[in-house]
Design a protein around this motif. Structure first.
Motif, PDB file in Angstrom:
ATOM      1  N   MET A 291       0.759   0.378  -7.022  1.00  0.00           N
ATOM      2  CA  MET A 291       2.341   1.573  -6.420  1.00  0.00           C
ATOM      3  C   MET A 291       2.919   1.029  -7.644  1.00  0.00           C
ATOM      4  SD  MET A 291       2.612   3.100  -3.479  1.00  0.00           S
ATOM      5  CE  MET A 291       1.255   3.009  -2.348  1.00  0.00           C
TER       6      MET A 291
ATOM      7  N   PRO B 155      -2.189   8.070  -9.241  1.00  0.00           N
ATOM      8  CA  PRO B 155      -2.771   6.254  -8.380  1.00  0.00           C
ATOM      9  C   PRO B 155      -3.833   5.402  -8.988  1.00  0.00           C
ATOM     10  CG  PRO B 155      -3.825   8.610  -9.016  1.00  0.00           C
ATOM     11  CD  PRO B 155      -2.508   9.231 -10.163  1.00  0.00           C
ATOM     12  N   ARG B 156      -3.682   4.792  -7.786  1.00  0.00           N
ATOM     13  CA  ARG B 156      -4.127   3.380  -8.392  1.00  0.00           C
ATOM     14  C   ARG B 156      -6.168   3.681  -8.697  1.00  0.00           C
ATOM     15  NH1 ARG B 156      -2.556  -1.853  -4.604  1.00  0.00           N
ATOM     16  NH2 ARG B 156      -2.429  -0.455  -3.303  1.00  0.00           N
TER      17      ARG B 156
ATOM     18  N   TYR C  25      -9.143   2.686  -7.504  1.00  0.00           N
ATOM     19  CA  TYR C  25     -10.067   1.786  -6.503  1.00  0.00           C
ATOM     20  C   TYR C  25     -10.900   2.936  -6.806  1.00  0.00           C
ATOM     21  CZ  TYR C  25      -6.342   0.028  -4.244  1.00  0.00           C
ATOM     22  OH  TYR C  25      -5.328  -1.354  -3.430  1.00  0.00           O
TER      23      TYR C  25
END
Lengths: 264, 264
Positions: free
Chosen positions: B1, B19-20, B22
């Motif tokens: 976050m 957004p992260r 991943y």
DNA sequence: GTAATAGTGTCTGTGAGACATTATGGC
DNA sequence: GCCATAATGTCTCACAGACACTATTAC
């Protein structure tokens, strides 16, 4: 998908595999954890520290990590959001919510949420985790969009999720023995009846309830101990191991105060 | 976050939101579409044209697109995988499957599958779509891992999904009126009984079945027409609009040939 | 004592299951 | 005529719901 090359092995395929370049997606676990406190149904909520819906009450949630099942994520959501090893006695998947736009972050990452239903004996007040300004068990009857007259506004579509969770919970009490997961190891039949009465929003005849519950093979097993109560001392029981109640104990025609569910 | 900046509005937050990073995630809709053919339960399967599990039979499935709900994806899976507007009379979400490794592509994209349960009157043989070598309705009793002695091996964890779908289907017949969604607009009670008998793997007393079904308010409504059968001509009925059957019609203690479900 | 609750007993109505009976059509 | 099935009827048992009644404990 990649163009198929005949004769290619699955190993070769996977080695060369390039996922399509979609806008990023994320999968979320959200948990509706219920407990009973003073004969009233409570739900674990956190007050959101960050955007979106900052300051609103919301279900504990966490993003699924690459090597984690969604159930593991749900358990971690409880641990991380409450800085407390909340180990629910019952945890099951409820439903997946995917309406586009239900999370404002959808414009950047598409967020799909897998909601879970959980319950356990009252563990007392939890501590808030990193994402939460506060964490607390809140009476279900105070939630706007869930109970008629509730005042606590909820983030996202969590009022819908909680309503669905309550309906699933009420239905599961009918044909399973999960009600015992709300209670500590040993309990009286009056306490077990209290679960049914609080969830269904009705009162049940104590005599008929005892007859039904003790008649279902393996629902409850008596232990050689009694507990003092307001009246006569009561026999203590444990969960007998049975998962299903057959025939089911149907809830009476609803007279509950909660908003009428779409079902029945 | 992102780090929280006090006073930031939600609009500012979303504008700056990243957004992260991943490993990529994907969400899949899979559909178990059942129908009844000659008093036998059939399931729509496709033979996979591409890797992984090339050549194996699998449930129709499709990746969720950015602006599409998972239910829309499920309907599109049927359309795209079978080049046929298979519009099921009933479609509901079943469960989300997320065990890491259940899809070999997990090493590149994490694939989470939202399985659906659907059924409709027999639409005849479907045409295969772009991802399918073939598409066909297959008897449920021929599926390995679903029915004892079945020989058709299934891709991924689809045998588990189909077993779960069958258990859900059998349970829903007990307390809902969805069985009518297997049948055309008009049907006889013998045909309706055939749904129950095929799904439950039992035979039911015709007299008692008629008494129960016609006694539930709104399950069936008679139309002023009859149909010739092997014996006496039979009254035709339509679905009366009721969704729930109360009290439920419980299936008899299982003597079915299918693999014992974990439930009851 | 009184009030409250645990636990048991009894009666009744509903409904499921088993089975018989009759009607109606195909062959 | 014979068979299969539709449709209805009958009997019995299980069980839920209503409502006693009694025993036991707190106050």
């Amino acid at each position: 998908m990649t163009i198929e090359i005949d004769g290619e092995t699955e190993e070769e395929f996977l080695a060369a595999y390039e996922p399509r370049k979609y806008p990023p997606m994320a999968v979320n676990a959200e948990v509706a954890l219920f407990t009973l406190r003073d004969q009233e149904l409570f739900l674990l909520l956190i007050e959101r520290r960050g955007h979106p819906h900052r300051g609103r009450y919301a279900l504990p949630s966490w993003f699924m990590q690459p090597h984690e099942s969604i159930e593991a994520t749900a358990r971690r959501a409880l641990a991380e959001e409450t800085s407390l090893a909340l180990d629910p006695r019952h945890l099951e998947q409820l439903k997946t919510y995917s309406t586009p736009g239900r999370d404002p972050r959808d414009c950047k990452v598409r967020v799909t949420s897998v909601a879970h239903l959980a319950f356990m004996p009252d563990p007392g007040e939890p501590e808030p985790g990193t994402h939460a300004r506060s964490a607390a068990f809140v009476p279900v009857d105070d939630l706007a969009g869930v109970t008629e007259g509730g005042t606590i506004e909820l983030a996202f579509d969590h009022a819908t999720i909680i309503s669905d969770a309550l309906e699933r919970l009420a239905a599961k009490l009918e044909y399973t023995t999960v009600a015992a997961a709300f209670l500590p190891e040993q309990f009286t039949l009056a306490e077990l009846r209290g679960i049914y009465e609080s969830v269904w929003g009705t009162s049940l005849d104590p005599g008929n309830f005892t007859r039904k519950v003790t008649g279902v093979d393996g629902f409850v097993a008596s232990v050689p101990a009694r507990r003092k109560t307001g009246g006569r001392s009561a026999q203590l029981f444990t969960h007998g191991g049975a998962q299903w109640m057959l025939p089911p104990m149907l809830r009476p025609a609803s007279t509950g105060s909660r908003r009428a569910a779409t079902k029945r």
